[in-house]
Design a protein around this motif. Structure first.
Motif, PDB file in Angstrom:
ATOM      1  N   ILE A  55       0.851  -1.167   0.086  1.00  0.00           N
ATOM      2  CA  ILE A  55       0.076   0.007  -0.079  1.00  0.00           C
ATOM      3  C   ILE A  55       0.894   1.257   0.005  1.00  0.00           C
ATOM      4  CG2 ILE A  55      -0.198  -0.346   2.633  1.00  0.00           C
ATOM      5  CD1 ILE A  55      -2.865   1.251   2.164  1.00  0.00           C
ATOM      6  N   GLN A  56       0.803   2.079  -0.899  1.00  0.00           N
ATOM      7  CA  GLN A  56       1.665   3.154  -1.288  1.00  0.00           C
ATOM      8  C   GLN A  56       0.963   4.534  -1.719  1.00  0.00           C
ATOM      9  OE1 GLN A  56       5.674   2.688  -1.882  1.00  0.00           O
ATOM     10  NE2 GLN A  56       4.755   1.432  -0.468  1.00  0.00           N
ATOM     11  N   GLY A  57       1.496   5.564  -0.986  1.00  0.00           N
ATOM     12  CA  GLY A  57       0.794   6.957  -1.011  1.00  0.00           C
ATOM     13  C   GLY A  57       0.786   7.658   0.218  1.00  0.00           C
ATOM     14  N   PRO A  58       0.628   9.132   0.098  1.00  0.00           N
ATOM     15  CA  PRO A  58       0.523   9.739   1.307  1.00  0.00           C
ATOM     16  C   PRO A  58      -0.629   9.305   2.213  1.00  0.00           C
ATOM     17  CG  PRO A  58      -0.126  11.007  -0.666  1.00  0.00           C
ATOM     18  CD  PRO A  58       0.245   9.777  -1.245  1.00  0.00           C
ATOM     19  N   HIS A  59      -1.674   8.823   1.889  1.00  0.00           N
ATOM     20  CA  HIS A  59      -2.527   8.553   3.004  1.00  0.00           C
ATOM     21  C   HIS A  59      -2.540   6.948   3.294  1.00  0.00           C
ATOM     22  CE1 HIS A  59      -5.274  11.627   1.131  1.00  0.00           C
ATOM     23  NE2 HIS A  59      -4.308  12.180   1.887  1.00  0.00           N
ATOM     24  N   SER A  60      -1.335   6.321   2.922  1.00  0.00           N
ATOM     25  CA  SER A  60      -1.224   4.891   3.218  1.00  0.00           C
ATOM     26  C   SER A  60      -1.235   4.681   4.742  1.00  0.00           C
ATOM     27  CB  SER A  60       0.036   4.276   2.790  1.00  0.00           C
ATOM     28  OG  SER A  60       0.140   4.373   1.654  1.00  0.00           O
ATOM     29  N   GLU A  61      -0.725   5.374   5.549  1.00  0.00           N
ATOM     30  CA  GLU A  61      -0.582   5.245   7.053  1.00  0.00           C
ATOM     31  C   GLU A  61      -1.925   5.275   7.753  1.00  0.00           C
ATOM     32  OE1 GLU A  61       1.172   7.098  11.335  1.00  0.00           O
ATOM     33  OE2 GLU A  61       2.333   6.834   9.474  1.00  0.00           O
ATOM     34  N   ALA A  62      -2.811   6.250   7.240  1.00  0.00           N
ATOM     35  CA  ALA A  62      -4.133   6.619   7.772  1.00  0.00           C
ATOM     36  C   ALA A  62      -5.130   5.478   7.441  1.00  0.00           C
ATOM     37  CB  ALA A  62      -4.733   7.818   6.998  1.00  0.00           C
ATOM     38  N   ILE A  63      -4.945   4.931   6.375  1.00  0.00           N
ATOM     39  CA  ILE A  63      -5.755   3.757   5.786  1.00  0.00           C
ATOM     40  C   ILE A  63      -5.382   2.466   6.334  1.00  0.00           C
ATOM     41  CG2 ILE A  63      -6.435   2.554   3.837  1.00  0.00           C
ATOM     42  CD1 ILE A  63      -6.190   4.964   1.827  1.00  0.00           C
ATOM     43  N   LEU A  64      -4.157   2.253   6.542  1.00  0.00           N
ATOM     44  CA  LEU A  64      -3.751   0.864   7.026  1.00  0.00           C
ATOM     45  C   LEU A  64      -3.902   1.014   8.620  1.00  0.00           C
ATOM     46  CD1 LEU A  64      -2.326  -1.949   6.930  1.00  0.00           C
ATOM     47  CD2 LEU A  64      -0.083  -0.647   6.985  1.00  0.00           C
ATOM     48  N   GLN A  65      -3.743   2.010   9.366  1.00  0.00           N
ATOM     49  CA  GLN A  65      -3.584   1.781  10.887  1.00  0.00           C
ATOM     50  C   GLN A  65      -4.848   1.364  11.704  1.00  0.00           C
ATOM     51  OE1 GLN A  65      -1.116   3.339  13.378  1.00  0.00           O
ATOM     52  NE2 GLN A  65      -2.360   1.590  13.892  1.00  0.00           N
ATOM     53  N   PRO A  66      -6.202   1.828  10.985  1.00  0.00           N
ATOM     54  CA  PRO A  66      -7.366   1.008  11.673  1.00  0.00           C
ATOM     55  C   PRO A  66      -7.181  -0.673  11.664  1.00  0.00           C
ATOM     56  CG  PRO A  66      -7.988   2.755  10.362  1.00  0.00           C
ATOM     57  CD  PRO A  66      -6.585   2.431   9.895  1.00  0.00           C
ATOM     58  N   LEU A  67      -6.568  -0.993  10.801  1.00  0.00           N
ATOM     59  CA  LEU A  67      -6.448  -2.344  10.577  1.00  0.00           C
ATOM     60  C   LEU A  67      -5.123  -3.305  11.469  1.00  0.00           C
ATOM     61  CD1 LEU A  67      -7.058  -2.846   6.637  1.00  0.00           C
ATOM     62  CD2 LEU A  67      -8.631  -2.903   8.704  1.00  0.00           C
ATOM     63  N   VAL A  68      -4.546  -2.418  12.095  1.00  0.00           N
ATOM     64  CA  VAL A  68      -3.150  -2.744  12.734  1.00  0.00           C
ATOM     65  C   VAL A  68      -3.388  -2.401  14.311  1.00  0.00           C
ATOM     66  CG1 VAL A  68      -0.735  -3.127  12.695  1.00  0.00           C
ATOM     67  CG2 VAL A  68      -2.017  -2.646  10.714  1.00  0.00           C
ATOM     68  N   GLU A  69      -3.234  -3.251  15.080  1.00  0.00           N
ATOM     69  CA  GLU A  69      -3.336  -2.845  16.470  1.00  0.00           C
ATOM     70  C   GLU A  69      -2.283  -2.017  16.915  1.00  0.00           C
ATOM     71  OE1 GLU A  69      -3.945  -5.881  19.267  1.00  0.00           O
ATOM     72  OE2 GLU A  69      -5.874  -6.513  18.231  1.00  0.00           O
ATOM     73  N   ALA A  70      -0.932  -2.354  16.455  1.00  0.00           N
ATOM     74  CA  ALA A  70       0.310  -1.525  16.673  1.00  0.00           C
ATOM     75  C   ALA A  70       0.356  -0.123  15.926  1.00  0.00           C
ATOM     76  CB  ALA A  70       1.622  -2.566  16.309  1.00  0.00           C
ATOM     77  N   GLY A  71       1.169   0.681  16.729  1.00  0.00           N
ATOM     78  CA  GLY A  71       1.109   2.091  16.020  1.00  0.00           C
ATOM     79  C   GLY A  71       2.169   2.100  14.673  1.00  0.00           C
ATOM     80  N   LEU A  72       1.512   2.542  13.780  1.00  0.00           N
ATOM     81  CA  LEU A  72       2.530   2.550  12.680  1.00  0.00           C
ATOM     82  C   LEU A  72       3.280   3.639  12.537  1.00  0.00           C
ATOM     83  CD1 LEU A  72      -0.081   1.485   9.834  1.00  0.00           C
ATOM     84  CD2 LEU A  72       1.466  -0.028  11.087  1.00  0.00           C
ATOM     85  N   GLY A  73       2.955   4.903  13.234  1.00  0.00           N
ATOM     86  CA  GLY A  73       3.741   5.923  13.176  1.00  0.00           C
ATOM     87  C   GLY A  73       5.362   5.988  13.840  1.00  0.00           C
TER      88      GLY A  73
END
Length: 370
Positions: A151-169
């Motif tokens: 998953i690539q692009g400036p909004h990738s983290e915002a889209i992926l984060q709800p699906l992952v319990e760990a913090g992506l930041g």
């Protein structure tokens, strides 16, 4: 024939979404979806795109001798890797020619994970086996049981984060962690091939459809689109990333390919070291570099590059940049012509189209986190 090609775990998803399937690296993969390459390219640059890159080879090397084997095989210094970190590297022949470029992940103290080009998987596996003797390490090809989504692009983290319990930041560039994605065990790596921020997700093949659908359905107000090989190629070329088989091959050394920055001569012996050291001392006679056309034109693979009317090279990769609106290309040129600003031309349909040597990346406004 199409029925002889391998398929990924997402093959039926690509068909369901109207993907135009082509043969690539021995697999049936989508070159584009109905929206088209230009729209898919824009989605990645402006919001987010989702790629199936499960054709890439995935090889684990583990055991007390794993580091020694990886160090022998690769030009970069894997000893510098902390657990949870990745690096870009290459396999080289004894003469310094590039056998493949790859990513090396350090999974734990005694385990490394190599991601190689799909078309080179069998060749790479044979290369590893040929140099395995004397190293107390287990080598396992995990490709068939695995899937790889990007998953690539400036909004990738915002889209992926709800699906992952760990913090992506907290995941830095070329770092990774293990965490379930939509309930599927995964390695979540902040890596990619587009110049944008994003993640590559290494999953069990039987969980790929679940994660793919969750990502496409979870964008909310942020657009995310499935993206095929066509846009993957234009995206990587805009940021000057080389493609094995076009820009990298066994006939050109890692130094000629502009990858001298990944060669660590100080780490000790590795395959190709002596030849590369001699070439570094003597200086390269040719170099992979960028060309940007100064008038409209579409440079394609194989088109001649000329200087003062004489052929001096050939385009290895070329396109019209969807973002910049100009023809861009990579080519091997004599070292004396590889200086940025040098005027050259690309022969397109028997016409010399002027351009200027440009050090990649051509596009520098990406959201990639460094």
């Amino acid at each position: 024939m199409q029925d002889e090609l391998k398929t990924t775990a997402l093959h039926e998803e690509h068909r369901r979404l109207g993907g135009k399937l082509v043969s690539f690296a021995g697999y049936s993969l989508p070159i584009q979806y109905p929206a088209g390459i230009q729209a898919e390219h824009r989605s990645v640059r402006e919001s987010a795109g989702l790629f199936d890159v499960s054709h890439m080879g995935q090889i684990e090397i583990a055991g007390p001798g794993a580091l020694g084997l990886v160090q022998l095989l690769t030009v970069n210094d894997a000893a510098r890797l902390a657990v949870g970190q990745a690096q870009y590297s290459a396999f080289c022949q004894a003469d310094g020619g590039v056998l493949d470029d790859l990513l090396v992940y350090r999974l734990d103290e005694l385990a490394y994970f190599l991601v190689v080009n799909g078309a080179n998987r069998a060749k790479d596996a044979a290369w590893i086996e040929a140099h395995h003797s004397g190293h107390d390490a287990r080598v396992e090809d995990r490709t068939e049981a695995s899937a790889l989504l990007a998953i690539q692009g400036p909004h990738s983290e915002a889209i992926l984060q709800p699906l992952v319990e760990a913090g992506l930041g907290g995941i830095g560039y070329y770092r990774f962690l293990r965490a379930p994605v939509a309930g599927v065990p995964a390695i979540v790596a902040r890596t990619g091939y587009t110049g944008e921020d994003g993640f590559e997700l290494y999953l069990p093949a039987d969980g790929a459809v679940r994660v793919w659908r969750a990502l496409l359905e979870g964008g909310g107000s942020r657009d995310i689109a499935p993206v095929g090989l066509g846009a993957r190629d234009t995206l990587r070329l805009e940021v000057g990333y080389a493609l094995y088989g076009n820009d990298l091959d066994e006939r050109h050394t890692v130094l000629e390919s502009g990858l001298g920055w990944i060669v660590r001569f100080d780490k000790g012996d590795f395959l190709g070291r002596d030849a590369l050291a001699r070439q570094k001392e003597a200086g390269v006679s040719r170099l992979l570099t960028g060309i940007r056309l100064t008038v409209p034109g579409f440079p394609r693979h194989g088109y001649p590059v000329v200087s003062q009317g004489e052929p001096v090279g050939a385009v290895t990769s070329g396109t019209v940049s969807p973002t910049l609106g100009a023809g861009i290309a990579l080519a091997y040129l004599p070292a004396g012509l590889a200086e940025p600003g040098t005027e050259v031309a690309v022969e397109i349909r028997e016409r010399d189209v002027p351009g200027v040597v440009t050090k990649p990346p051509f596009y520098t406004e990406g959201s990639r986190k460094r």
